[in-house]
Write an enzyme that holds these catalytic residues in place. Sequence first.
Site, PDB file in Angstrom:
ATOM      1  N   GLY A  12       0.815  -1.215   0.000  1.00 25.52           N
ATOM      2  CA  GLY A  12       0.000   0.000   0.000  1.00 25.52           C
ATOM      3  C   GLY A  12       0.845   1.259   0.000  1.00 25.52           C
ATOM      4  N   ASN A 107       5.663  -6.168   5.519  1.00 21.14           N
ATOM      5  CA  ASN A 107       5.985  -7.542   5.884  1.00 21.14           C
ATOM      6  C   ASN A 107       6.302  -8.417   4.670  1.00 21.14           C
ATOM      7  OD1 ASN A 107       3.715  -6.257   7.500  1.00 21.14           O
ATOM      8  ND2 ASN A 107       4.516  -7.694   8.998  1.00 21.14           N
ATOM      9  N   ILE A 136       1.613   1.808   6.904  1.00 18.02           N
ATOM     10  CA  ILE A 136       0.794   2.645   7.792  1.00 18.02           C
ATOM     11  C   ILE A 136       0.285   1.829   8.975  1.00 18.02           C
ATOM     12  CG2 ILE A 136       0.091   4.143   5.885  1.00 18.02           C
ATOM     13  CD1 ILE A 136      -2.719   2.830   6.109  1.00 18.02           C
ATOM     14  N   ASP A 137       0.332   0.498   8.875  1.00 14.45           N
ATOM     15  CA  ASP A 137      -0.150  -0.353   9.970  1.00 14.45           C
ATOM     16  C   ASP A 137       0.804  -0.361  11.157  1.00 14.45           C
ATOM     17  OD1 ASP A 137      -2.446  -1.107   8.590  1.00 14.45           O
ATOM     18  OD2 ASP A 137      -1.454  -2.820   7.645  1.00 14.45           O
ATOM     19  N   GLN A 296      -6.745   7.478   4.267  1.00 16.01           N
ATOM     20  CA  GLN A 296      -5.727   7.658   5.294  1.00 16.01           C
ATOM     21  C   GLN A 296      -4.301   7.351   4.806  1.00 16.01           C
ATOM     22  OE1 GLN A 296      -7.212   4.736   8.274  1.00 16.01           O
ATOM     23  NE2 GLN A 296      -8.097   3.874   6.434  1.00 16.01           N
ATOM     24  N   ARG A 297      -4.181   6.729   3.630  1.00 16.10           N
ATOM     25  CA  ARG A 297      -2.853   6.305   3.178  1.00 16.10           C
ATOM     26  C   ARG A 297      -2.038   7.419   2.527  1.00 16.10           C
ATOM     27  NH1 ARG A 297      -3.747   0.303   0.806  1.00 16.10           N
ATOM     28  NH2 ARG A 297      -3.938   1.421  -1.184  1.00 16.10           N
TER      29      ARG A 297
END
Length: 403
Positions: A12, A107, A136-137, A296-297
Amino acid sequence: MSGKVLVAQGGGPTAVINQSMVGAVLESRKFRNVEKVYGAFHGVRGIVDEDFLDLTQETTHNLEMVAQTPSSALGSTRDKPDLKYCQEVFKVLKAHEINYFFYIGGNDSSDTVRIVSEQASSAGYPLRCIHIPKTIDNDLMVTDHCPGYPSAARFVAQSFMGANLDNWALPGVYVGVVMGRHAGFLTAAAALGKKFPDDGPHLIYMPERTFVIDNFLADVKATMEKYGRCVIAVSEGIHDEAGVPIALKLAKEVERDAHGNVQLSGTGALADLLCDEIKSKLGIKRVRGDTFGYLQRSFVGCVSDVDQREAREVGEKAVQYAMWGDRDGSVTIHRTGFYSVDYHLTPLIDIAGKTKVMPDEFISASGTDVTDAFRMYLRPLLGSKMPDAYRLRQNRVPKILGV
């Protein structure tokens, strides 16, 4: 060693991923042993397709303008390479005489770097592979936080600040669904939008805690009785005691992504389902829900300057580790004070394919709020010039008619 550099972006997009890309490109161009700097268009898919851009020809000025622009300037991909896929990636890298491979991502991207690194080592081919963190996570292991998260967290905090102001003016129930399949860091950022004790979000639900619909409804009812309104932040990944996503339990039909995962982002299903539960079970009429989704990204104009600086530096450090070091790895951020950081090169095996979740000390005993430890962790990452909200003082005029 002399050779060519290849930079790629995966997963993302974020508001600052281009800072990392530009940092890696410009730092690479400083070294005399670097012959060319290429960018793979659309991540590993672009590598397999040999779709490269020659970034050696880009002007420094334009690169700096791109660095300030959110989203992935090289394009991205959701491909999740297995061994066979990575063997194809390595074949292309070898054919183009790439000696330095920088992959910016989360990841899955780190795992791709690990496999490609192992392929090069087995073949005895001189290839330095460095993973540059991005997500962003905020769910990468070892690193204190991930570039991209602070800016997305800033957006979430400001959005809930605005949602709370709206809800204060016209009371009711508001449900905001935030990204985060397994980790609640981004949803928890909603708490940084609070100023006054009765401000929302009044309830925060993260995937680190089991979600029980009856408890949720009881929490909403109690909050309405206390404040006359209720603002709720919910992670898209909330699940029951068996790990089944609530979106799957409540929905009649669900979408799945290319990997078979329940589609949690880009759909307003969870917000609508929770709002329907509140309306039908609690009898509250004014209930509204939003899904932040992809906003939000890469939201333009809501970027943390701290995030920009660190995203740039992890790109630069990746190149320095590659040129001066003798091993592959992932660049990680380590907090050294309040607030300063240092950068390390961490073995890929410690990062690849693993997920970090919110530690217990960041989540309140109730499971529906964050602790001051989390607020202290996040606040410096949000950057400078965070907006604030104020209220009129309640100097009420005495009634004459008594109505």
